[in-house]
Design a protein around this motif. Structure first.
Motif, PDB file in Angstrom:
ATOM      1  N   LEU A  41       0.703  -1.025  -0.059  1.00 14.84           N
ATOM      2  CA  LEU A  41       0.156   0.090  -0.153  1.00 14.84           C
ATOM      3  C   LEU A  41       0.990   1.390  -0.031  1.00 14.84           C
ATOM      4  CD1 LEU A  41      -2.377  -1.148   2.632  1.00 14.84           C
ATOM      5  CD2 LEU A  41      -2.765  -1.544   0.393  1.00 14.84           C
ATOM      6  N   ILE A  42       0.532   2.295  -0.927  1.00 12.91           N
ATOM      7  CA  ILE A  42       1.616   3.412  -1.264  1.00 12.91           C
ATOM      8  C   ILE A  42       0.677   4.446  -1.124  1.00 12.91           C
ATOM      9  CG2 ILE A  42       3.375   4.522  -2.659  1.00 12.91           C
ATOM     10  CD1 ILE A  42       3.481   1.220  -4.030  1.00 12.91           C
ATOM     11  N   VAL A  43       1.288   5.576  -0.571  1.00 15.98           N
ATOM     12  CA  VAL A  43       0.723   7.058  -0.601  1.00 15.98           C
ATOM     13  C   VAL A  43       1.885   7.827  -1.327  1.00 15.98           C
ATOM     14  CG1 VAL A  43      -0.155   9.031   0.492  1.00 15.98           C
ATOM     15  CG2 VAL A  43      -0.785   6.675   1.403  1.00 15.98           C
ATOM     16  N   ASP A  44       1.587   8.392  -2.509  1.00 12.88           N
ATOM     17  CA  ASP A  44       2.713   9.299  -2.956  1.00 12.88           C
ATOM     18  C   ASP A  44       2.194  10.741  -3.252  1.00 12.88           C
ATOM     19  OD1 ASP A  44       4.805   7.335  -3.607  1.00 12.88           O
ATOM     20  OD2 ASP A  44       3.718   6.574  -5.321  1.00 12.88           O
ATOM     21  N   LYS A  47       0.969  14.341  -8.856  1.00  7.04           N
ATOM     22  CA  LYS A  47       0.313  15.521  -9.171  1.00  7.04           C
ATOM     23  C   LYS A  47      -0.753  15.466  -9.571  1.00  7.04           C
ATOM     24  CE  LYS A  47       4.338  18.114 -11.053  1.00  7.04           C
ATOM     25  NZ  LYS A  47       4.777  18.964 -11.951  1.00  7.04           N
ATOM     26  N   GLU A  48      -1.572  14.282 -10.121  1.00  2.09           N
ATOM     27  CA  GLU A  48      -3.032  13.950 -10.368  1.00  2.09           C
ATOM     28  C   GLU A  48      -3.315  13.367  -8.984  1.00  2.09           C
ATOM     29  OE1 GLU A  48      -0.729  12.318 -12.382  1.00  2.09           O
ATOM     30  OE2 GLU A  48      -0.699  13.581 -13.827  1.00  2.09           O
ATOM     31  N   LYS A  49      -4.480  13.915  -8.564  1.00  3.91           N
ATOM     32  CA  LYS A  49      -4.910  13.528  -7.145  1.00  3.91           C
ATOM     33  C   LYS A  49      -5.643  12.068  -7.145  1.00  3.91           C
ATOM     34  CE  LYS A  49      -7.866  15.029  -3.613  1.00  3.91           C
ATOM     35  NZ  LYS A  49      -8.971  16.298  -3.117  1.00  3.91           N
ATOM     36  N   GLU A  50      -5.949  11.551  -8.197  1.00  3.85           N
ATOM     37  CA  GLU A  50      -6.585  10.081  -8.343  1.00  3.85           C
ATOM     38  C   GLU A  50      -5.454   9.257  -8.457  1.00  3.85           C
ATOM     39  OE1 GLU A  50      -6.376  11.866 -12.434  1.00  3.85           O
ATOM     40  OE2 GLU A  50      -7.422  12.626 -10.649  1.00  3.85           O
ATOM     41  N   LEU A  51      -3.994   9.472  -8.468  1.00  8.16           N
ATOM     42  CA  LEU A  51      -3.054   8.540  -8.515  1.00  8.16           C
ATOM     43  C   LEU A  51      -2.459   8.499  -7.330  1.00  8.16           C
ATOM     44  CD1 LEU A  51      -1.734   9.147 -12.257  1.00  8.16           C
ATOM     45  CD2 LEU A  51      -3.255   7.492 -11.428  1.00  8.16           C
ATOM     46  N   ARG A  52      -2.676   9.310  -6.256  1.00 15.04           N
ATOM     47  CA  ARG A  52      -1.842   9.325  -4.971  1.00 15.04           C
ATOM     48  C   ARG A  52      -1.910   8.192  -4.245  1.00 15.04           C
ATOM     49  NH1 ARG A  52      -2.752  15.556  -3.267  1.00 15.04           N
ATOM     50  NH2 ARG A  52      -1.741  16.506  -5.043  1.00 15.04           N
ATOM     51  N   GLN A  53      -3.152   7.398  -4.036  1.00 13.06           N
ATOM     52  CA  GLN A  53      -3.021   6.245  -3.344  1.00 13.06           C
ATOM     53  C   GLN A  53      -3.175   5.065  -4.386  1.00 13.06           C
ATOM     54  OE1 GLN A  53      -3.901   6.591  -0.024  1.00 13.06           O
ATOM     55  NE2 GLN A  53      -4.431   8.803   0.098  1.00 13.06           N
TER      56      GLN A  53
END
Length: 107
Positions: A41-44, A47-53
């Motif tokens: 499980l990753i939190v980055d 820049k795109e909000k939908e790609l953060r989790q």
């Protein structure tokens, strides 16, 4: 099945673990020969909000490994999506290993 959960930039809560184990139970219902599974499980800071989790799961089967990943703005939705992707892969793998080619002469 042995489920190992790793994470980056977040702490895995008991609720997350329970949610992921419930999803993996769906996969086990289709195919019981799963040897081992590992989730990441990753939190980055994408820049795109939908790609953060994002959630990644690798399942080790006898003779084959299945991998899926999913990205979403919500980690629980990402976990659901990755479980759904793996479920489709497991069903396809199960259909491939079953023998559907019956000899019509002996029926």
């Amino acid at each position: 099945m042995n489920l190992k959960i790793n994470s980056r930039h977040l702490e895995v809560t008991p609720a997350m673990r329970t949610h992921l184990e419930a999803g993996m139970a769906k996969i086990r219902k289709h195919f019981d020969h799963v040897i081992d599974a590992s989730a990441f499980l990753i939190v980055d800071n994408a820049k795109e909000k939908e790609l953060r989790q994002s959630a990644e799961i690798t399942i080790h089967l006898k003779g084959k490994d299945l991998f899926a990943e999913a990205h979403n703005a919500d980690l629980y939705h990402a976990m659901d999506a990755v479980v759904d992707k793996l479920e489709r892969q497991v069903v396809k793998h199960k259909e491939k290993i079953q023998d559907h080619h019956h000899d019509k002469r002996f029926e």
